[in-house]
Scaffold this motif. Structure first.
Motif, PDB file in Angstrom:
ATOM      1  N   VAL A   1       0.844  -1.194   0.000  1.00 41.86           N
ATOM      2  CA  VAL A   1       0.000   0.000   0.000  1.00 41.86           C
ATOM      3  C   VAL A   1       0.882   1.248   0.000  1.00 41.86           C
ATOM      4  O   VAL A   1       0.673   2.177  -0.787  1.00 41.86           O
ATOM      5  CB  VAL A   1      -0.935   0.004   1.236  1.00 41.86           C
ATOM      6  CG1 VAL A   1      -1.772   1.268   1.274  1.00 41.86           C
ATOM      7  CG2 VAL A   1      -1.821  -1.241   1.248  1.00 41.86           C
ATOM      8  N   ALA A   2       1.882   1.248   0.872  1.00 41.39           N
ATOM      9  CA  ALA A   2       2.804   2.383   0.939  1.00 41.39           C
ATOM     10  C   ALA A   2       3.644   2.467  -0.335  1.00 41.39           C
ATOM     11  O   ALA A   2       3.920   3.564  -0.855  1.00 41.39           O
ATOM     12  CB  ALA A   2       3.705   2.244   2.164  1.00 41.39           C
ATOM     13  N   ALA A   3       4.047   1.309  -0.868  1.00 48.01           N
ATOM     14  CA  ALA A   3       4.857   1.286  -2.101  1.00 48.01           C
ATOM     15  C   ALA A   3       4.077   1.902  -3.253  1.00 48.01           C
ATOM     16  O   ALA A   3       4.606   2.751  -3.994  1.00 48.01           O
ATOM     17  CB  ALA A   3       5.246  -0.159  -2.428  1.00 48.01           C
ATOM     18  N   ALA A   4       2.818   1.499  -3.411  1.00 45.84           N
ATOM     19  CA  ALA A   4       2.005   2.027  -4.515  1.00 45.84           C
ATOM     20  C   ALA A   4       1.842   3.542  -4.386  1.00 45.84           C
ATOM     21  O   ALA A   4       1.928   4.274  -5.372  1.00 45.84           O
ATOM     22  CB  ALA A   4       0.642   1.339  -4.538  1.00 45.84           C
ATOM     23  N   ARG A   5       1.630   4.000  -3.165  1.00 42.19           N
ATOM     24  CA  ARG A   5       1.455   5.446  -2.961  1.00 42.19           C
ATOM     25  C   ARG A   5       2.705   6.200  -3.410  1.00 42.19           C
ATOM     26  O   ARG A   5       2.630   7.238  -4.064  1.00 42.19           O
ATOM     27  CB  ARG A   5       1.151   5.731  -1.487  1.00 42.19           C
ATOM     28  CG  ARG A   5       0.896   7.199  -1.220  1.00 42.19           C
ATOM     29  CD  ARG A   5       0.450   7.464   0.204  1.00 42.19           C
ATOM     30  NE  ARG A   5      -0.739   6.706   0.524  1.00 42.19           N
ATOM     31  CZ  ARG A   5      -0.922   6.033   1.668  1.00 42.19           C
ATOM     32  NH1 ARG A   5       0.019   6.046   2.588  1.00 42.19           N
ATOM     33  NH2 ARG A   5      -2.041   5.376   1.886  1.00 42.19           N
ATOM     34  N   LYS A   6       3.862   5.647  -3.078  1.00 45.64           N
ATOM     35  CA  LYS A   6       5.111   6.317  -3.447  1.00 45.64           C
ATOM     36  C   LYS A   6       5.332   6.267  -4.965  1.00 45.64           C
ATOM     37  O   LYS A   6       5.800   7.243  -5.566  1.00 45.64           O
ATOM     38  CB  LYS A   6       6.273   5.637  -2.718  1.00 45.64           C
ATOM     39  CG  LYS A   6       7.492   6.516  -2.595  1.00 45.64           C
ATOM     40  CD  LYS A   6       8.237   6.198  -1.322  1.00 45.64           C
ATOM     41  CE  LYS A   6       9.557   6.909  -1.213  1.00 45.64           C
ATOM     42  NZ  LYS A   6      10.304   6.444  -0.024  1.00 45.64           N
ATOM     43  N   ILE A   7       4.975   5.153  -5.573  1.00 43.54           N
ATOM     44  CA  ILE A   7       5.161   5.021  -7.019  1.00 43.54           C
ATOM     45  C   ILE A   7       4.222   5.976  -7.769  1.00 43.54           C
ATOM     46  O   ILE A   7       4.588   6.522  -8.813  1.00 43.54           O
ATOM     47  CB  ILE A   7       4.980   3.547  -7.454  1.00 43.54           C
ATOM     48  CG1 ILE A   7       6.103   2.697  -6.835  1.00 43.54           C
ATOM     49  CG2 ILE A   7       4.995   3.410  -8.974  1.00 43.54           C
ATOM     50  CD1 ILE A   7       5.904   1.186  -6.946  1.00 43.54           C
ATOM     51  N   HIS A   8       3.033   6.218  -7.217  1.00 40.29           N
ATOM     52  CA  HIS A   8       2.134   7.228  -7.797  1.00 40.29           C
ATOM     53  C   HIS A   8       2.861   8.563  -7.970  1.00 40.29           C
ATOM     54  O   HIS A   8       2.706   9.236  -8.980  1.00 40.29           O
ATOM     55  CB  HIS A   8       0.931   7.487  -6.877  1.00 40.29           C
ATOM     56  CG  HIS A   8      -0.158   6.462  -6.981  1.00 40.29           C
ATOM     57  ND1 HIS A   8      -0.538   5.874  -8.166  1.00 40.29           N
ATOM     58  CD2 HIS A   8      -0.991   5.941  -6.036  1.00 40.29           C
ATOM     59  CE1 HIS A   8      -1.537   5.023  -7.942  1.00 40.29           C
ATOM     60  NE2 HIS A   8      -1.816   5.030  -6.659  1.00 40.29           N
ATOM     61  N   THR A   9       3.642   8.920  -6.962  1.00 42.21           N
ATOM     62  CA  THR A   9       4.301  10.240  -7.003  1.00 42.21           C
ATOM     63  C   THR A   9       5.397  10.290  -8.067  1.00 42.21           C
ATOM     64  O   THR A   9       5.870  11.361  -8.416  1.00 42.21           O
ATOM     65  CB  THR A   9       4.934  10.605  -5.638  1.00 42.21           C
ATOM     66  OG1 THR A   9       6.038   9.706  -5.394  1.00 42.21           O
ATOM     67  CG2 THR A   9       3.931  10.485  -4.507  1.00 42.21           C
ATOM     68  N   MET A  10       5.794   9.140  -8.578  1.00 41.31           N
ATOM     69  CA  MET A  10       6.833   9.099  -9.628  1.00 41.31           C
ATOM     70  C   MET A  10       6.218   9.246 -11.019  1.00 41.31           C
ATOM     71  O   MET A  10       6.944   9.280 -12.007  1.00 41.31           O
ATOM     72  CB  MET A  10       7.591   7.772  -9.551  1.00 41.31           C
ATOM     73  CG  MET A  10       8.286   7.527  -8.213  1.00 41.31           C
ATOM     74  SD  MET A  10       9.008   5.843  -8.146  1.00 41.31           S
ATOM     75  CE  MET A  10       9.606   5.823  -6.440  1.00 41.31           C
ATOM     76  N   GLY A  11       4.903   9.283 -11.116  1.00 40.89           N
ATOM     77  CA  GLY A  11       4.259   9.462 -12.416  1.00 40.89           C
ATOM     78  C   GLY A  11       2.971   8.695 -12.606  1.00 40.89           C
ATOM     79  O   GLY A  11       1.908   9.303 -12.754  1.00 40.89           O
ATOM     80  N   PRO A  12       3.042   7.352 -12.619  1.00 44.21           N
ATOM     81  CA  PRO A  12       1.849   6.594 -13.001  1.00 44.21           C
ATOM     82  C   PRO A  12       0.698   6.729 -12.005  1.00 44.21           C
ATOM     83  O   PRO A  12       0.874   6.543 -10.805  1.00 44.21           O
ATOM     84  CB  PRO A  12       2.335   5.135 -13.053  1.00 44.21           C
ATOM     85  CG  PRO A  12       3.637   5.117 -12.338  1.00 44.21           C
ATOM     86  CD  PRO A  12       4.216   6.486 -12.427  1.00 44.21           C
ATOM     87  N   GLN A  13      -0.486   7.047 -12.516  1.00 43.46           N
ATOM     88  CA  GLN A  13      -1.679   7.177 -11.672  1.00 43.46           C
ATOM     89  C   GLN A  13      -2.230   5.824 -11.267  1.00 43.46           C
ATOM     90  O   GLN A  13      -3.030   5.738 -10.345  1.00 43.46           O
ATOM     91  CB  GLN A  13      -2.770   7.911 -12.445  1.00 43.46           C
ATOM     92  CG  GLN A  13      -2.584   9.389 -12.538  1.00 43.46           C
ATOM     93  CD  GLN A  13      -3.873  10.008 -13.066  1.00 43.46           C
ATOM     94  OE1 GLN A  13      -4.943   9.847 -12.479  1.00 43.46           O
ATOM     95  NE2 GLN A  13      -3.763  10.686 -14.187  1.00 43.46           N
ATOM     96  N   TYR A  14      -1.851   4.814 -12.039  1.00 43.77           N
ATOM     97  CA  TYR A  14      -2.323   3.459 -11.746  1.00 43.77           C
ATOM     98  C   TYR A  14      -1.114   2.558 -11.549  1.00 43.77           C
ATOM     99  O   TYR A  14      -0.185   2.583 -12.373  1.00 43.77           O
ATOM    100  CB  TYR A  14      -3.195   2.922 -12.889  1.00 43.77           C
ATOM    101  CG  TYR A  14      -4.431   3.760 -13.123  1.00 43.77           C
ATOM    102  CD1 TYR A  14      -5.609   3.475 -12.448  1.00 43.77           C
ATOM    103  CD2 TYR A  14      -4.403   4.852 -13.986  1.00 43.77           C
ATOM    104  CE1 TYR A  14      -6.748   4.246 -12.634  1.00 43.77           C
ATOM    105  CE2 TYR A  14      -5.527   5.623 -14.184  1.00 43.77           C
ATOM    106  CZ  TYR A  14      -6.700   5.327 -13.503  1.00 43.77           C
ATOM    107  OH  TYR A  14      -7.815   6.094 -13.681  1.00 43.77           O
TER     108      TYR A  14
END
Lengths: 308, 308
Positions: free
Chosen positions: A188-201
């Motif tokens: 959950v935390a990983a996905a949130r951080k990856i969102h900030t790198m660009g991909p919305q999904y």
């Protein structure tokens, strides 16, 4: 119906599992993605490169299924990319025995003119700069750009990966890669951080443990179908991605709600891929097989609890 | 509404996780099962044993929630079962630091007279002969007997385990234990083999990867809710079992369809258990928290694909 452009390897694989071993057979991310997407009868094209040793039959196998192969460059005096691997007894881990890049070493993808307006772009696992070059050839920003990548690029081309990630909508990676990319253990935390790198999904693939789709605070989970026997996991992740991309191109609906269905379609197709060596199951897959498998996924996951 | 009788340890735990450590706190399978089942307001009783060192407050904590504690024997000159463990950084594995059986060593469960007609029996993880002795005290065959066990009994009391398995309807074990018990790697094949040992229903718990319910050729899968942070996994499996048993006792419907819902309730309750140390989250759980969590499970898993 949207057009779909796919970039990815078209290759020879030699595979060893506890169930047997193969000689050089058809493989590659582009191949598996194309075969999965072909289930949706979308206009799709694979952009790739092969050597003069690559059989025309293999190319026909794609074009017979309405996958445009004009973007697959044939380097007559070169050899096709070759990968060989051996799976351990639990089928969850493997050793790479051989990687011969061959013509892939100088691969310069060229999107066919008629696909430069494709609404959906599926960037199979390749060097991030190769993936970016495909995006840059598009006449306009695609409605949906999906990127698959792996830990190898995080180790040796992380800045390039960050660059291409700014231009995509969906990233598909496995759980360990999500942890590596984000530095977070919780998915959950990983996905949130990856969102900030660009991909919305963010789609996190967990192999036999299914796949998670994240979008802002929304989550969706699709299990892998528990199987009596996993014969060869090669290409399952690419088949998932091809089913996901193909369904979205077919339906032209890029909402979270529709992506949930795309994740189920991807999981259903991947569950076939592992039943035989290489592409064998995918090239013999009928629409009715898929319908029955989707029914099995509903049985597996759907329940009725009334909440007020 | 059916009566529910639970046998399981009532104990002291001392837990260390990457988030902190506790002194001796309330623990034990019987405790976690009872607390989870109490969410359904069924008539339930815990059968167990504690020492003279066990605080009345802990017993009150169960009886305040309508869990009958008259079957918890107090051995005044004995000490309560004590377990201490330390979780690794990934929270998926742990080392046992201390196991003091104390009064558990000579535990002879006695089912209260008023619970000998209970329709549902939940046999928490104990020696298989202790579990069997509870079944034998029942006035009539319960409508549903659920057994939880672990690899320890497969290693040192396998024949006894086989014996009690012939008398139960549902077994709950984790994936590694299912593989050990069946000698099959595939969980589908493992469940099929375990069916032949007695239980018509096999629940395989996969921790953070969810739970699978098998019955003949039917399968159902419930994910674990992906959490931002898992604080302490102790008791999650027992909480799952308590939610499962409590829901079935409440609804008195022991069909596969209703067991699917029971698996979801069990998973939802277990997702709370891990949010705090020990029983802390479970004793503060409100019906509205559960309702919201069930809604989250629906959001996580339900999709609409029309199939003809």
């Amino acid at each position: 119906m949207s057009k779909l452009v796919i970039v990815g390897t078209v290759a020879f694989d030699a595979i060893e599992t506890p169930f047997g071993k193969t000689d050089k057979i058809l493989g590659g991310a582009g191949t598996f993605i194309g075969l999965a997407a072909s289930q949706f009868n979308v206009d799709s094209a694979v952009v790739s490169v092969v050597g003069g040793d690559f059989p025309q039959d293999y190319l026909d196998l794609l074009s017979d299924r309405n996958v445009d192969t004009s973007g697959i460059e044939i380097v007559q005096d070169g050899k096709t990319f070759f990968w060989s691997g051996k799976y351990h007894n639990d089928m969850n881990s493997r050793d790479t025995l051989v990687t011969e890049l061959n013509v892939l070493e100088h691969f310069n993808p060229v999107v066919p003119e008629s696909y430069k307006d494709a609404e959906v772009v599926m960037l199979g696992n390749l060097h991030p700069m190769t993936q970016l070059s495909v995006l840059k050839q598009m006449n306009k920003k695609p409605k949906l750009a999906i990127l698959d990548t792996m830990n190898f690029w995080m180790d040796c081309a992380l800045d390039d990966l960050y660059t291409v990630m700014k231009h995509i909508d969906v990233i598909t990676i496995n759980d360990e890669e999500a942890r590596q990319l984000s530095g977070e253990y919780s998915l959950v935390a990983a996905a949130r951080k990856i969102h900030t790198m660009g991909p919305q999904y963010v789609v996190i693939k967990k192999g036999e443990h299914g796949a998670l789709l994240f979008h802002d605070e929304h989550m969706f989970y699709a299990p892998a179908l528990p199987l009596e026997e996993v014969f060869d996991p090669t290409g399952a992740g690419d088949t998932f991605a091809g089913g996901f991309a193909g369904f979205l191109a077919k339906t032209e609906d890029y909402s979270f709600e529709n992506m949930k269905k795309a994740v189920i379609y991807g999981s259903a197709l991947a569950s076939f891929c592992v039943e035989k060596f290489g592409t064998e199951r995918m090239v013999n897959l009928k629409a009715d097989d898929v319908r029955k498998r989707l029914h099995a996924f509903k049985q597996l996951t759907q329940f009725e609890i009334e909440l007020t």
